[in-house]
Design a protein around this motif. Structure first.
Motif, PDB file in Angstrom:
ATOM      1  N   ILE A  36       8.878  -8.084  -4.479  1.00  0.00           N
ATOM      2  CA  ILE A  36       8.199  -7.404  -3.367  1.00  0.00           C
ATOM      3  C   ILE A  36       8.297  -5.886  -3.548  1.00  0.00           C
ATOM      4  O   ILE A  36       7.328  -5.158  -3.307  1.00  0.00           O
ATOM      5  N   GLY A  37       9.461  -5.424  -4.032  1.00  0.00           N
ATOM      6  CA  GLY A  37       9.595  -3.993  -4.310  1.00  0.00           C
ATOM      7  C   GLY A  37       8.542  -3.536  -5.309  1.00  0.00           C
ATOM      8  O   GLY A  37       7.850  -2.529  -5.098  1.00  0.00           O
ATOM      9  N   PHE A  38       8.394  -4.311  -6.381  1.00  0.00           N
ATOM     10  CA  PHE A  38       7.398  -3.983  -7.397  1.00  0.00           C
ATOM     11  C   PHE A  38       5.994  -4.057  -6.806  1.00  0.00           C
ATOM     12  O   PHE A  38       5.128  -3.215  -7.101  1.00  0.00           O
ATOM     13  N   GLY A  39       5.780  -5.059  -5.953  1.00  0.00           N
ATOM     14  CA  GLY A  39       4.482  -5.222  -5.301  1.00  0.00           C
ATOM     15  C   GLY A  39       4.140  -4.018  -4.436  1.00  0.00           C
ATOM     16  O   GLY A  39       2.994  -3.559  -4.416  1.00  0.00           O
ATOM     17  N   ILE A  40       5.148  -3.479  -3.716  1.00  0.00           N
ATOM     18  CA  ILE A  40       4.903  -2.308  -2.864  1.00  0.00           C
ATOM     19  C   ILE A  40       4.500  -1.114  -3.726  1.00  0.00           C
ATOM     20  O   ILE A  40       3.556  -0.384  -3.415  1.00  0.00           O
ATOM     21  N   PHE A  41       5.213  -0.971  -4.859  1.00  0.00           N
ATOM     22  CA  PHE A  41       4.863   0.116  -5.772  1.00  0.00           C
ATOM     23  C   PHE A  41       3.412  -0.027  -6.246  1.00  0.00           C
ATOM     24  O   PHE A  41       2.629   0.927  -6.203  1.00  0.00           O
ATOM     25  N   VAL A  57      -3.033  -1.382 -13.283  1.00  0.00           N
ATOM     26  CA  VAL A  57      -2.443  -2.201 -12.220  1.00  0.00           C
ATOM     27  C   VAL A  57      -3.440  -3.260 -11.755  1.00  0.00           C
ATOM     28  O   VAL A  57      -3.073  -4.418 -11.527  1.00  0.00           O
ATOM     29  N   ALA A  58      -4.721  -2.874 -11.658  1.00  0.00           N
ATOM     30  CA  ALA A  58      -5.735  -3.845 -11.238  1.00  0.00           C
ATOM     31  C   ALA A  58      -5.823  -4.998 -12.237  1.00  0.00           C
ATOM     32  O   ALA A  58      -5.917  -6.168 -11.854  1.00  0.00           O
ATOM     33  N   VAL A  59      -5.769  -4.662 -13.534  1.00  0.00           N
ATOM     34  CA  VAL A  59      -5.843  -5.706 -14.562  1.00  0.00           C
ATOM     35  C   VAL A  59      -4.641  -6.643 -14.445  1.00  0.00           C
ATOM     36  O   VAL A  59      -4.769  -7.871 -14.461  1.00  0.00           O
ATOM     37  N   TYR A  60      -3.463  -6.055 -14.284  1.00  0.00           N
ATOM     38  CA  TYR A  60      -2.243  -6.854 -14.119  1.00  0.00           C
ATOM     39  C   TYR A  60      -2.387  -7.811 -12.945  1.00  0.00           C
ATOM     40  O   TYR A  60      -2.159  -9.021 -13.067  1.00  0.00           O
ATOM     41  N   VAL A  61      -2.820  -7.274 -11.799  1.00  0.00           N
ATOM     42  CA  VAL A  61      -2.917  -8.102 -10.597  1.00  0.00           C
ATOM     43  C   VAL A  61      -3.904  -9.245 -10.808  1.00  0.00           C
ATOM     44  O   VAL A  61      -3.614 -10.401 -10.498  1.00  0.00           O
ATOM     45  N   GLU A  62      -5.062  -8.941 -11.395  1.00  0.00           N
ATOM     46  CA  GLU A  62      -6.074  -9.987 -11.572  1.00  0.00           C
ATOM     47  C   GLU A  62      -5.612 -11.034 -12.577  1.00  0.00           C
ATOM     48  O   GLU A  62      -5.806 -12.228 -12.385  1.00  0.00           O
ATOM     49  N   LEU A  63      -4.992 -10.590 -13.666  1.00  0.00           N
ATOM     50  CA  LEU A  63      -4.522 -11.535 -14.684  1.00  0.00           C
ATOM     51  C   LEU A  63      -3.531 -12.523 -14.079  1.00  0.00           C
ATOM     52  O   LEU A  63      -3.609 -13.730 -14.311  1.00  0.00           O
ATOM     53  N   GLY A 102       5.034  -9.970  -7.666  1.00  0.00           N
ATOM     54  CA  GLY A 102       4.592  -8.580  -7.657  1.00  0.00           C
ATOM     55  C   GLY A 102       3.085  -8.480  -7.478  1.00  0.00           C
ATOM     56  O   GLY A 102       2.594  -7.703  -6.657  1.00  0.00           O
ATOM     57  N   ALA A 103       2.334  -9.316  -8.230  1.00  0.00           N
ATOM     58  CA  ALA A 103       0.878  -9.255  -8.164  1.00  0.00           C
ATOM     59  C   ALA A 103       0.366  -9.694  -6.797  1.00  0.00           C
ATOM     60  O   ALA A 103      -0.520  -9.063  -6.216  1.00  0.00           O
ATOM     61  N   TYR A 104       0.940 -10.791  -6.274  1.00  0.00           N
ATOM     62  CA  TYR A 104       0.462 -11.277  -4.976  1.00  0.00           C
ATOM     63  C   TYR A 104       0.830 -10.313  -3.857  1.00  0.00           C
ATOM     64  O   TYR A 104       0.024 -10.012  -2.986  1.00  0.00           O
ATOM     65  N   SER A 105       2.092  -9.833  -3.878  1.00  0.00           N
ATOM     66  CA  SER A 105       2.494  -8.976  -2.762  1.00  0.00           C
ATOM     67  C   SER A 105       1.770  -7.640  -2.844  1.00  0.00           C
ATOM     68  O   SER A 105       1.526  -7.007  -1.825  1.00  0.00           O
ATOM     69  N   CYS A 106       1.381  -7.224  -4.050  1.00  0.00           N
ATOM     70  CA  CYS A 106       0.591  -6.002  -4.170  1.00  0.00           C
ATOM     71  C   CYS A 106      -0.662  -6.096  -3.316  1.00  0.00           C
ATOM     72  O   CYS A 106      -0.967  -5.205  -2.529  1.00  0.00           O
ATOM     73  N   GLU A 107      -1.389  -7.196  -3.452  1.00  0.00           N
ATOM     74  CA  GLU A 107      -2.633  -7.345  -2.700  1.00  0.00           C
ATOM     75  C   GLU A 107      -2.384  -7.437  -1.204  1.00  0.00           C
ATOM     76  O   GLU A 107      -3.129  -6.894  -0.397  1.00  0.00           O
ATOM     77  N   ILE A 108      -1.290  -8.144  -0.840  1.00  0.00           N
ATOM     78  CA  ILE A 108      -0.989  -8.300   0.585  1.00  0.00           C
ATOM     79  C   ILE A 108      -0.620  -6.947   1.195  1.00  0.00           C
ATOM     80  O   ILE A 108      -1.147  -6.548   2.241  1.00  0.00           O
ATOM     81  N   VAL A 109       0.289  -6.223   0.511  1.00  0.00           N
ATOM     82  CA  VAL A 109       0.753  -4.941   1.042  1.00  0.00           C
ATOM     83  C   VAL A 109      -0.399  -3.936   1.079  1.00  0.00           C
ATOM     84  O   VAL A 109      -0.538  -3.149   2.015  1.00  0.00           O
ATOM     85  N   ARG A 110      -1.240  -3.990   0.061  1.00  0.00           N
ATOM     86  CA  ARG A 110      -2.364  -3.065   0.026  1.00  0.00           C
ATOM     87  C   ARG A 110      -3.246  -3.235   1.265  1.00  0.00           C
ATOM     88  O   ARG A 110      -3.684  -2.246   1.869  1.00  0.00           O
ATOM     89  N   ALA A 111      -3.485  -4.499   1.645  1.00  0.00           N
ATOM     90  CA  ALA A 111      -4.279  -4.741   2.847  1.00  0.00           C
ATOM     91  C   ALA A 111      -3.614  -4.067   4.048  1.00  0.00           C
ATOM     92  O   ALA A 111      -4.288  -3.483   4.901  1.00  0.00           O
ATOM     93  N   GLY A 112      -2.256  -4.147   4.091  1.00  0.00           N
ATOM     94  CA  GLY A 112      -1.527  -3.518   5.195  1.00  0.00           C
ATOM     95  C   GLY A 112      -1.689  -2.008   5.181  1.00  0.00           C
ATOM     96  O   GLY A 112      -1.880  -1.372   6.222  1.00  0.00           O
TER      97      GLY A 112
END
Lengths: 225, 265, 220
Positions: A36-41, A57-63, A102-112
């Protein structure tokens, strides 16, 4: 042939389950906190960070979001050694869970973060705070509060998904079930017990995260309770 | 409200732990009758255990065990249905009646003997510990401080668990694919597996060569079947005896193991 | 011993990917049908139906899909019913998918403002008519993007069926790895193939989401 549901082996084998539970919890805690820490970053990068950092980062998240966790795990454990990166099964499992969450929480936190009213950024700037300070002091906490339920669900999903780390010989709850099954040939009972353990774990985890949210976000208490 | 429902669910599950389920799937007929009337012999074979069972580049199973399954089906005059299984789940396959026979380089031990029956042996098998040449291991004590990959539930696993030194680490993989991959990618120092399996790996010139270190057990392969199937047992043993005397089993051994069938079998 | 060229590897993986796609379809469609049943129970006025649906969702969302597969595969077999791997995989994935879709759709139904129910009620429509004519058509529009998004989870979920011996993309990957000793290449290709299936679905779902958000704001 009459099938008799028999749990007599539990007396002998319950320590295997205890150890499995410890490993599953350890994987979830380490994967959860760092992931989650990595996801927030990553969310910060995607929403507010420097432009050049956004595409990688976008490529990482999508992959990660578009491939199965098990394949990621196999790639890290069996594939990476070919490039000279070798690690034990627990490290590989931890790493796979961190990368995945990290990838999933990135998208969730970004929405926040993106739901933050513009005025808050402006107010921060008016107080002469630097962008990173605005993020750290003003934006992130309400953002996390907004998406806490989604983040909690994701963590439960990751915990349940960790069942596949038994495939690389990490000795979690599923490994315990398979181990006992191969010794006692009580396949159904072993899986039944481990399923019940996972259910209990996911109930506890969700409850624990509710309480954690209660302490992290005091302002939410009056609203929702 | 929601929380209470979660707890009652957990409670209901806990209560479920103490029930005794006696579902009788009907008195099962002798396996032979089932096979003959359906005209199909369902056999569990390995797909990750060369030369007993692996896949060709067309993904079709091939190997000693597959030829053995075909031989038995042919002698019975029925079609053969090849069911690929892993080491860990081959006995559950039999117990849950998904197959009639397990021909999956299955060794005999007391734990297995308690739940299934074994035919006469049909293939030689020695399992041991294998590691690259530069690793000095000559007896089980030398495994001290090393990690050894085994396939969970295999004879090697069960035997090595008993005899390995305290500080040796056994890594138990779900199937032979996992065990072999773990060895080749350097995740474990050594593997415990069959001599022929190691030989088959070496033949393919892998990056790490599993050289023989020491023998764990001489454990020939048997055909496994459910308990209390005397007619099927008698028929399978008859076919194995015939195949031994008419040289057809020897031919399979020559083809896949590169050695004639040992006389003591 | 047979030798695999890179083309052989890719060809075999592609052939196996067919089964990933087929299984995903079965699970998604079957799961959708079961999810509808669960959804109606969840929002019905019958207390027992509601409780059943709640427990169902709780159970399937609270335990690993892998365990559900194991229990379906070995558990049902012990009752004397022969369950081949593909059937166990199909059943377990269907039930699992249903639990998630039912929850997603419930959220959509509940997002319909109360006034819509009240309005429909004041037109003297009965419960079934209210659902059929007023609530569901609106809820369905809201439901499309998250449903498309969840299909990605279904595709990835099928990877677990390899563990009970169903030969789909992941299983083919492990088998081929052992025949070729090239785990890096093989698992890399496996990951890319999953990506090729899932990424368009993800993108499509995002596109639908944006389109709906735009329609919503313009509509006001």
């Amino acid at each position: 042939m009459t099938y008799v549901f028999d749990l007599g082996w539990l007396a002998q084998y319950y320590p295997v389950f205890l150890k499995g539970v410890a490993i599953t919890i350890e994987l979830t805690l380490v994967g959860g906190v760092i992931g989650i820490g990595f996801g927030i970053f990553c969310a910060w990068v995607r929403a507010l960070g420097p432009t050049w950092m956004r595409p990688p980062v976008a490529v990482y998240v999508e992959l990660i979001r578009n491939t199965p966790f098990m394949v990621q795990l196999f790639f890290i454990f069996f594939g990476l050694p070919a490039l000279g990166f070798r690690m034990g099964e627990l490290q590989a499992a931890n790493l796979a869970m961190i990368i995945n969450l990290g990838a999933y929480s990135c998208e969730i936190v970004r929405a926040g973060i993106e739901a933050t009213p513009k005025g808050q950024f402006e107010a921060g700037a008016a107080l002469a705070l630097k962008p990173l300070q605005v993020f750290r002091l003003i934006v992130i906490r309400p953002a996390l509060q907004r998406i806490w339920p989604a983040l909690s669900s994701q963590l439960v999903i990751v915990m349940l998904g960790s069942a596949v780390v038994s495939q690389i010989a990490a000795e979690d709850v599923t490994f315990a079930a398979n181990f006992i099954q191969s010794r006692t040939f009580r396949a159904f009972e072993a899986y039944f017990v481990s399923t019940a353990i996972y259910l209990a774990l996911s109930i506890c985890l969700r409850k624990g995260l509710d309480y954690l949210g209660f302490f992290l976000f005091p302002s939410a208490r009056t609203e929702s309770r | 409200m929601k929380r209470r429902s979660l707890f009652s669910l957990a409670l209901a599950l806990a209560a479920g732990l103490s029930f005794s389920l006696s579902a009788a799937p009907g008195a099962r007929a002798d396996g032979l009758e089932t096979v003959m009337s359906s005209g199909t012999l369902r056999v569990a074979v390995p797909q990750d255990f060369p030369p007993f069972g692996s896949v060709g580049s067309d993904m079709a199973p091939q190997g000693y065990d597959i030829d053995m399954a075909k031989l038995i089906a042919e002698k019975l005059g029925v079609k053969v249905d090849i069911v690929p299984v892993t080491s860990a789940n081959r006995i559950p396959y039999l117990q849950t009646n998904k197959v009639d026979l397990v021909i999956s380089s299955l060794g005999k031990n007391p734990e297995r003997d308690a739940v299934i029956d074994f035919s006469d042996p049909y293939a030689p098998f020695y399992n041991g510990v294998f590691a690259p040449a530069d690793l000095e291991i000559s007896a089980v004590e030398d495994l001290s401080g090393k990690t050894v990959g085994v396939t969970r539930g295999s004879i090697e696993d069960l035997e090595l668990t008993k005899i390995a030194p305290e500080d040796a680490t056994l890594k138990r993989y779900e199937d032979n694919n996992g065990t072999i991959s773990a060895f080749l990618s350097g995740q474990v120092d050594a593997v415990a597996t069959g001599n022929v399996v190691a030989a088959a790996i070496i033949e393919k010139n892998p990056p790490k060569r599993p050289e023989p270190k020491f023998l764990i057990k001489n454990s020939p392969c048997y055909v496994g079947m459910n308990e209390n199937e005397p007619e099927l047992m008698a028929k399978v043993n008859e076919i194995i005896a015939e195949a031994k005397s008419d040289g057809s089993l020897n031919a399979i051994s020559e083809k896949w193991l590169g050695i004639p069938l040992p006389a003591e079998l | 011993m047979t030798d695999f060229s890179t083309w052989d590897i890719l060809r075999n993986l592609l052939l196996a990917a067919r089964w990933t796609v087929v299984l995903s379809f079965v699970a998604f469609i079957g799961g959708g049908i079961v999810a509808l049943l669960i959804l109606f129970m969840r929002i019905s006025r019958n207390r027992f139906a509601r409780a059943f649906a709640r427990y169902y969702v709780e159970l399937f969302q609270g335990t690993p899909l892998l365990m559900q597969l194991f229990l379906a595969f070995f558990g049902i077999g012990l009752l004397g019913i022969d369950v081949p791997a593909w059937l166990a995989a199909g059943v377990a994935l269907t039930l699992w998918t249903a639990a998630f879709l039912a929850e997603i759709w419930r959220g959509c139904v509940e997002s319909i403002p109360r006034g819509q129910w009240e309005g429909a009620g004041s037109l003297a429509l009965d419960y079934v008519q209210q659902m059929r004519l007023v609530i569901l058509p609106q809820a369905m529009r809201v439901a499309v993007p998250p449903t498309a998004g969840f299909s990605v989870q279904v595709v990835k979920g099928t990877a677990l069926t390899s563990i009970i011996g169903f030969v789909e993309l992941t299983k083919a990957g492990t088998i081929v790895t052992n025949a070729t000793f090239q785990p890096f290449t093989v698992y890399g290709l496996v990951a890319l193939l999953y990506f090729a299936i899932c990424f368009p679905l993800s993108k499509y779902s995002k596109y639908l989401e944006r389109k709906m958000a735009a329609a919503y704001t313009h509509g006001r």
